[in-house]
Scaffold this motif. Structure first.
Motif, PDB file in Angstrom:
ATOM      1  N   SER A  61       0.835  -1.203   0.000  1.00 49.20           N
ATOM      2  CA  SER A  61       0.000   0.000   0.000  1.00 49.20           C
ATOM      3  C   SER A  61       0.871   1.254   0.000  1.00 49.20           C
ATOM      4  CB  SER A  61      -0.923   0.003   1.223  1.00 49.20           C
ATOM      5  OG  SER A  61      -1.804  -1.102   1.198  1.00 49.20           O
ATOM      6  N   ILE A  62       0.267   2.388  -0.361  1.00 49.72           N
ATOM      7  CA  ILE A  62       0.942   3.686  -0.356  1.00 49.72           C
ATOM      8  C   ILE A  62       0.190   4.600   0.603  1.00 49.72           C
ATOM      9  CG2 ILE A  62       1.685   5.649  -1.751  1.00 49.72           C
ATOM     10  CD1 ILE A  62       1.659   3.827  -4.196  1.00 49.72           C
ATOM     11  N   TYR A  63       0.946   5.251   1.494  1.00 46.68           N
ATOM     12  CA  TYR A  63       0.339   6.092   2.523  1.00 46.68           C
ATOM     13  C   TYR A  63       0.856   7.522   2.432  1.00 46.68           C
ATOM     14  CZ  TYR A  63      -1.136   1.753   4.833  1.00 46.68           C
ATOM     15  OH  TYR A  63      -1.712   0.541   5.120  1.00 46.68           O
ATOM     16  N   ALA A  64       0.001   8.467   2.829  1.00 48.30           N
ATOM     17  CA  ALA A  64       0.412   9.852   3.049  1.00 48.30           C
ATOM     18  C   ALA A  64       0.727  10.018   4.533  1.00 48.30           C
ATOM     19  CB  ALA A  64      -0.697  10.804   2.610  1.00 48.30           C
ATOM     20  N   GLU A  65       0.978  11.258   4.953  1.00 48.37           N
ATOM     21  CA  GLU A  65       1.229  11.505   6.376  1.00 48.37           C
ATOM     22  C   GLU A  65       0.035  11.080   7.216  1.00 48.37           C
ATOM     23  OE1 GLU A  65       2.391  15.451   7.342  1.00 48.37           O
ATOM     24  OE2 GLU A  65       4.514  14.951   7.249  1.00 48.37           O
ATOM     25  N   MET A 240      -2.297  15.284   2.697  1.00 52.30           N
ATOM     26  CA  MET A 240      -3.427  15.345   1.776  1.00 52.30           C
ATOM     27  C   MET A 240      -4.290  16.576   2.002  1.00 52.30           C
ATOM     28  SD  MET A 240      -2.647  13.041  -0.179  1.00 52.30           S
ATOM     29  CE  MET A 240      -4.029  13.106  -1.320  1.00 52.30           C
ATOM     30  N   ASN A 241      -4.230  17.179   3.166  1.00 55.86           N
ATOM     31  CA  ASN A 241      -4.926  18.453   3.370  1.00 55.86           C
ATOM     32  C   ASN A 241      -4.283  19.549   2.529  1.00 55.86           C
ATOM     33  OD1 ASN A 241      -6.883  17.585   5.290  1.00 55.86           O
ATOM     34  ND2 ASN A 241      -5.315  17.590   6.873  1.00 55.86           N
ATOM     35  N   ILE A 242      -2.953  19.603   2.541  1.00 53.45           N
ATOM     36  CA  ILE A 242      -2.239  20.586   1.722  1.00 53.45           C
ATOM     37  C   ILE A 242      -2.423  20.267   0.245  1.00 53.45           C
ATOM     38  CG2 ILE A 242       0.010  21.610   1.234  1.00 53.45           C
ATOM     39  CD1 ILE A 242       0.850  21.007   4.070  1.00 53.45           C
ATOM     40  N   VAL A 266       4.668  22.123  -2.852  1.00 50.89           N
ATOM     41  CA  VAL A 266       4.866  22.698  -1.519  1.00 50.89           C
ATOM     42  C   VAL A 266       5.908  21.841  -0.806  1.00 50.89           C
ATOM     43  CG1 VAL A 266       3.822  23.326   0.680  1.00 50.89           C
ATOM     44  CG2 VAL A 266       2.496  23.545  -1.431  1.00 50.89           C
ATOM     45  N   MET A 267       6.957  22.484  -0.305  1.00 50.22           N
ATOM     46  CA  MET A 267       8.070  21.770   0.320  1.00 50.22           C
ATOM     47  C   MET A 267       8.296  22.283   1.736  1.00 50.22           C
ATOM     48  SD  MET A 267      12.078  21.584  -0.970  1.00 50.22           S
ATOM     49  CE  MET A 267      11.664  20.967  -2.593  1.00 50.22           C
ATOM     50  N   GLU A 268       8.625  21.384   2.634  1.00 51.20           N
ATOM     51  CA  GLU A 268       8.994  21.779   3.994  1.00 51.20           C
ATOM     52  C   GLU A 268      10.435  22.264   3.972  1.00 51.20           C
ATOM     53  OE1 GLU A 268       7.538  19.705   7.872  1.00 51.20           O
ATOM     54  OE2 GLU A 268       9.450  18.787   7.318  1.00 51.20           O
ATOM     55  N   VAL A 269      10.663  23.489   4.427  1.00 46.22           N
ATOM     56  CA  VAL A 269      11.962  24.137   4.275  1.00 46.22           C
ATOM     57  C   VAL A 269      13.096  23.347   4.914  1.00 46.22           C
ATOM     58  CG1 VAL A 269      13.326  26.160   4.966  1.00 46.22           C
ATOM     59  CG2 VAL A 269      11.042  26.459   3.991  1.00 46.22           C
ATOM     60  N   GLU A 270      12.929  22.955   6.155  1.00 46.73           N
ATOM     61  CA  GLU A 270      14.028  22.363   6.919  1.00 46.73           C
ATOM     62  C   GLU A 270      14.434  20.985   6.406  1.00 46.73           C
ATOM     63  OE1 GLU A 270      15.234  21.397  11.585  1.00 46.73           O
ATOM     64  OE2 GLU A 270      13.244  22.153  11.078  1.00 46.73           O
ATOM     65  N   THR A 271      13.473  20.199   5.937  1.00 49.87           N
ATOM     66  CA  THR A 271      13.752  18.799   5.587  1.00 49.87           C
ATOM     67  C   THR A 271      13.792  18.517   4.089  1.00 49.87           C
ATOM     68  OG1 THR A 271      11.396  18.260   5.662  1.00 49.87           O
ATOM     69  CG2 THR A 271      12.648  18.009   7.708  1.00 49.87           C
ATOM     70  N   GLY A 272      13.163  19.362   3.289  1.00 47.31           N
ATOM     71  CA  GLY A 272      13.028  19.064   1.869  1.00 47.31           C
ATOM     72  C   GLY A 272      11.872  18.126   1.564  1.00 47.31           C
ATOM     73  N   TYR A 273      11.056  17.815   2.577  1.00 40.93           N
ATOM     74  CA  TYR A 273       9.909  16.923   2.375  1.00 40.93           C
ATOM     75  C   TYR A 273       8.857  17.595   1.493  1.00 40.93           C
ATOM     76  CZ  TYR A 273      11.493  13.764   6.121  1.00 40.93           C
ATOM     77  OH  TYR A 273      12.196  12.863   6.889  1.00 40.93           O
ATOM     78  N   ILE A 274       8.376  16.861   0.494  1.00 44.71           N
ATOM     79  CA  ILE A 274       7.320  17.350  -0.384  1.00 44.71           C
ATOM     80  C   ILE A 274       5.980  17.144   0.308  1.00 44.71           C
ATOM     81  CG2 ILE A 274       6.192  17.108  -2.619  1.00 44.71           C
ATOM     82  CD1 ILE A 274       8.995  18.185  -2.863  1.00 44.71           C
ATOM     83  N   LYS A 275       5.260  18.246   0.540  1.00 42.06           N
ATOM     84  CA  LYS A 275       3.967  18.180   1.212  1.00 42.06           C
ATOM     85  C   LYS A 275       2.799  18.156   0.230  1.00 42.06           C
ATOM     86  CE  LYS A 275       5.587  17.891   5.240  1.00 42.06           C
ATOM     87  NZ  LYS A 275       5.387  16.626   5.970  1.00 42.06           N
ATOM     88  N   ALA A 276       3.002  18.688  -0.944  1.00 41.95           N
ATOM     89  CA  ALA A 276       1.977  18.639  -1.984  1.00 41.95           C
ATOM     90  C   ALA A 276       2.670  18.671  -3.337  1.00 41.95           C
ATOM     91  CB  ALA A 276       1.006  19.808  -1.858  1.00 41.95           C
ATOM     92  N   LEU A 277       2.135  17.902  -4.273  1.00 38.68           N
ATOM     93  CA  LEU A 277       2.668  17.847  -5.636  1.00 38.68           C
ATOM     94  C   LEU A 277       1.474  17.717  -6.577  1.00 38.68           C
ATOM     95  CD1 LEU A 277       5.140  17.745  -7.465  1.00 38.68           C
ATOM     96  CD2 LEU A 277       5.280  15.286  -7.060  1.00 38.68           C
ATOM     97  N   VAL A 278       1.104  18.843  -7.187  1.00 38.85           N
ATOM     98  CA  VAL A 278      -0.117  18.909  -7.996  1.00 38.85           C
ATOM     99  C   VAL A 278       0.245  19.173  -9.448  1.00 38.85           C
ATOM    100  CG1 VAL A 278      -2.361  20.022  -8.266  1.00 38.85           C
ATOM    101  CG2 VAL A 278      -1.307  19.887  -5.997  1.00 38.85           C
ATOM    102  N   ASN A 279      -0.362  18.432 -10.362  1.00 37.70           N
ATOM    103  CA  ASN A 279      -0.159  18.604 -11.800  1.00 37.70           C
ATOM    104  C   ASN A 279      -1.506  18.502 -12.504  1.00 37.70           C
ATOM    105  OD1 ASN A 279       3.002  18.356 -12.269  1.00 37.70           O
ATOM    106  ND2 ASN A 279       2.438  16.834 -10.736  1.00 37.70           N
ATOM    107  N   ASP A 572      -2.128  31.385   2.722  1.00 40.87           N
ATOM    108  CA  ASP A 572      -3.121  31.822   3.708  1.00 40.87           C
ATOM    109  C   ASP A 572      -3.764  30.633   4.410  1.00 40.87           C
ATOM    110  OD1 ASP A 572      -2.735  34.492   3.310  1.00 40.87           O
ATOM    111  OD2 ASP A 572      -4.493  34.801   2.042  1.00 40.87           O
ATOM    112  N   MET A 573      -4.154  29.623   3.633  1.00 39.60           N
ATOM    113  CA  MET A 573      -4.816  28.456   4.211  1.00 39.60           C
ATOM    114  C   MET A 573      -3.875  27.698   5.153  1.00 39.60           C
ATOM    115  SD  MET A 573      -7.932  28.423   3.283  1.00 39.60           S
ATOM    116  CE  MET A 573      -8.394  26.756   3.762  1.00 39.60           C
ATOM    117  N   LEU A 574      -2.614  27.584   4.782  1.00 42.09           N
ATOM    118  CA  LEU A 574      -1.656  26.873   5.632  1.00 42.09           C
ATOM    119  C   LEU A 574      -1.359  27.679   6.897  1.00 42.09           C
ATOM    120  CD1 LEU A 574       0.887  25.284   3.130  1.00 42.09           C
ATOM    121  CD2 LEU A 574      -1.325  24.468   3.906  1.00 42.09           C
TER     122      LEU A 574
END
Length: 702
Positions: A61-65, A240-242, A266-279, A572-574
């Motif tokens: 399976s594939i999971y998000a946060e 998935m909220n982001i 959308v990327m988390e600055v400190e870690t480089g983690y991708i929080k959202a990737l929309v195409n 704004d939403m974040l």
């Protein structure tokens, strides 16, 4: 006695030799059957109705946060029966009840039709029939095992549930191109499903099947089965909220501007983690769907336009640390001719402008002139900075299909006299949005270049098989001095520059707009690639983000008008939903009186500082042997650090009093002219330039 012993020994030897011969014969026969006649016996076994067949494992399976499920293989079952094996008494007693239950559940045949199908197969001595093409779930399977006939089990009731795996995507189209999908062979085709197919797929098992009448195959439980090994689960960094927030606002803008495609990262600055990737790409019917990964792939890799000016300014400022953002340059009427090719500004700026203004208002003429002045005779030095910034090499991103950056060098056959000025403003090169954002993220992260991460862990149940920790690609892409200037420039874009429409009083955004004119058949056309990249809150950066909208239609088609508002809505939403982010701003220490009353631009004579401090009994922390110094504010004190004044170059006197500026410049042999009152705001000669033949300089005071 001796002869008896010899006889016994002889018989033992003979028996032993006979056993060896038999064993050898068996061994040779096995080799012959297995290797020499293996195919013949295998074919014969198949003709006789037996065959070993692959058994598919359960795909991971594939999971998000927060363990949110993005993709999973749901175990379903095909219902079959061996009608011939059912005992006569049981069959006669329960066939009617079973037929009614089958008809009620599947609703594709009547009870009479089900009964006829089973009775006809039993009469024809068929050993295997599929009762319905529809699959059943595990829970329904458990209920069916209580039904008449089926409750007798496989040996007496003839029931057989064959497991098949159905791939399910709970979020459907949300993040579909990132998650990916599988084909009818359960193989990943795109996205994570493809990139991590080997980990997700597991290992095939083997089981013996018997062919029965009708050409169908029935599994045989003979104890020789090799059980399949299920695949690993993938845990991603996606929120998935982001993802939903970014998708919603990007889609709204694409529809409004009837654009070709768009993407958001959308990327988390400190870690480089991708929080959202929309195409999202436009279909013929006008709908927008996730059909290609523009954020990382070749189709999204293009001339980035003005967002690339940040890299050019970083290179200039890093290469000449004497430059001050208040230093001025003349851009004339906003056009400049480079070897017969004219560059034009779109922002309406002209005349003498500061370095800060050149960036804030996205002056292509201004930025290109700075780059040409600094690197015109050594373009490879400029290219080297781009490599240092991580813009010219692959990121080794975890999704397959990452576009390779196209950054020319002076040895490239297509390099020309106009390549450097046009490259400096985002043309004659190709990079994907993921590369642009990674560089912007490094600026937000105090110069630390992080590799973008989409997958954090591979797990088997609760056991971590492999983890992917944050990776530092470059500990420091530029000096703190340069970073401070870049911060100021990026905040200036939003506060009073090309993105001032998204300025906010609650928190600050730092970023850069981009508007790249597209080329078709070798000519520029009135189509644009618009973007905005930046980070927020600028006071304590948590997220970096890039928004790209390709080929918008309408009147206002700049990155500031089209892409920046999408960035602002996401930010704004974040900000609203993240109390920790809000606290990070509220808890910042207030500026001390020293910071308010002594601007850090001031450059003064060290001996004057020492004399005033002594007269007022104030401790002075002055760098040893410094002649000219400037203040650096600390939390409880001020340190006076040396301002380097090059002997054979034009010094910077920005921030000095007129008296100090005259003292310094006239001692170098300059004839000084000045205009205005107060302290030096700008100067006519660029700091760091070689001393001119005519030693004349004009200072502008304020």
């Amino acid at each position: 006695m001796s002869s008896a012993k010899q006889g016994i020994a002889l018989r033992v030897r003979v028996a032993f030799m006979a056993v060896c011969v038999v064993v050898l014969a068996i061994f040779l026969r096995l080799i012959n059957i297995q290797w020499i006649d293996g195919n013949r016996w295998g074919n014969l076994a198949e003709q006789n109705g037996f065959q070993y067949r692959d058994v598919k494992p359960m795909r991971g399976s594939i999971y998000a946060e927060n363990d949110v499920l993005l993709a999973t293989s749901v175990p379903l079952y095909r219902l079959s029966v061996d009608p011939f094996i059912i005992e006569e008494a049981i069959f006669k007693k329960d066939i009617d009840s079973l037929s009614v239950l089958l008809a009620l559940h599947f609703q594709d045949k009547s009870a009479e039709e089900y009964k006829k199908k089973i009775v006809d197969a039993r009469t024809a001595k068929k050993r295997y029939i599929t009762l319905s093409p529809k699959y059943v779930t595990y829970q329904i399977r458990k209920e069916m095992m209580k039904w008449p006939i089926f409750r007798e089990g496989q040996r007496k009731g003839g029931v057989l549930f064959e497991r098949v795996n159905d791939r399910s995507y709970p979020f459907d189209v949300l993040g579909a191109r990132t998650v990916g999908y599988v084909n009818d062979r359960d193989e990943g085709v795109v996205g994570l499903e493809y990139s991590f197919n080997q980990d997700l797929a597991g290992k095939m098992g083997r089981s013996l099947y018997q062919r029965i009448s009708g050409g169908e195959w029935k599994p045989v439980n003979d104890g020789t089965q090799i059980k399949p090994v299920d695949g690993f689960d993938i845990y991603t960094t996606l929120d998935m909220n982001i993802q939903e927030i970014a998708t919603t606002h990007l889609r709204e803008a694409l529809v409004e501007y009837e654009a070709n495609f768009g993407c958001v990262i959308v990327m988390e600055v400190e870690t480089g983690y991708i929080k959202a990737l929309v195409n999202l790409g436009r279909e013929e019917d006008g709908e927008y769907v996730e059909k290609y990964n523009y954020a990382i792939g070749d189709q999204g890799s293009t001339d980035p336009g003005s967002t690339f000016k940040l890299a050019s300014m970083a290179a200039v400022l890093e290469d000449n640390k004497l430059l001050d953002l208040n230093d001025t340059l003349n851009i004339g009427n906003g056009t400049y001719n480079y070897y017969g090719r004219v560059m034009r500004d779109a922002g309406g700026t002209s005349g003498n402008i500061s370095l800060l203004q050149a960036f804030q208002y996205s002056s292509s003429v201004g930025v290109s002139k700075l780059v040409m002045k600094q690197f015109g005779n050594r373009p490879q030095a400029y290219i080297n900075y781009l490599y240092k910034f991580g813009l010219a090499t692959p990121l080794n991103f975890q999704l397959a299909g990452e576009a390779r950056p196209y950054i020319k060098n002076p040895l490239d056959p297509t390099w020309s006299a106009v390549t450097l000025p046009w490259m400096s403003v985002g043309y004659e090169l190709k990079i994907a949005p993921i590369h642009t954002l990674t560089f912007f993220n490094a600026i937000a992260n105090k110069g630390k270049l992080m590799q973008p991460i989409l997958v954090k862990e591979l797990k088997k149940a609760n056991t971590v098989i492999k983890s992917f920790s944050p990776v530092i690609m470059n500990e420091k892409i530029c000096s703190d001095t340069t970073l401070t200037k870049l911060y100021q420039m990026m905040e200036g874009v939003v506060q009073q520059g090309t993105a001032r429409a998204i300025r906010d009083n609650k928190y600050r955004i730092a970023g850069k707009t981009g508007t790249s004119q597209k080329v078709k058949d070798g000519k520029y056309v009135k189509q644009y690639y618009t973007s905005f990249a930046g980070f927020f809150p600028a006071e304590a950066p948590k997220y970096s983000c890039i928004v790209v909208i390709d080929s918008p239609q309408g009147v206002k088609l700049s990155g500031g008008d089209v892409s920046a508002p999408v960035f602002k809505k996401i930010a704004d939403m974040l900000y609203i939903r993240d109390l920790e982010m809000q606290k990070s701003i509220l808890n910042l220490p207030d500026k001390s009186p020293f910071q308010v009353n002594i601007p850090e631009k001031n450059v003064v004579y060290a001996k004057d500082v020492e004399a005033v401090s002594k007269a007022l009994s104030i401790p002075a922390f002055i760098q040893a042997n410094a002649e000219w110094v400037f203040p650096v504010t600390k939390r409880y004190a001020i340190e006076w650090q040396e301002k380097n004044m090059l002997q054979n170059a034009v010094p910077s006197v920005i921030g000095m009093t007129l008296r100090d500026a005259l003292f310094l410049l006239e001692n170098k042999g300059f004839k000084v002219f000045f205009d205005g009152k107060g302290k030096v705001k700008s100067q006519s000669l660029m700091p760091g330039d070689k001393l001119p033949q005519e030693m004349k300089i004009t200072l502008y005071l304020e």
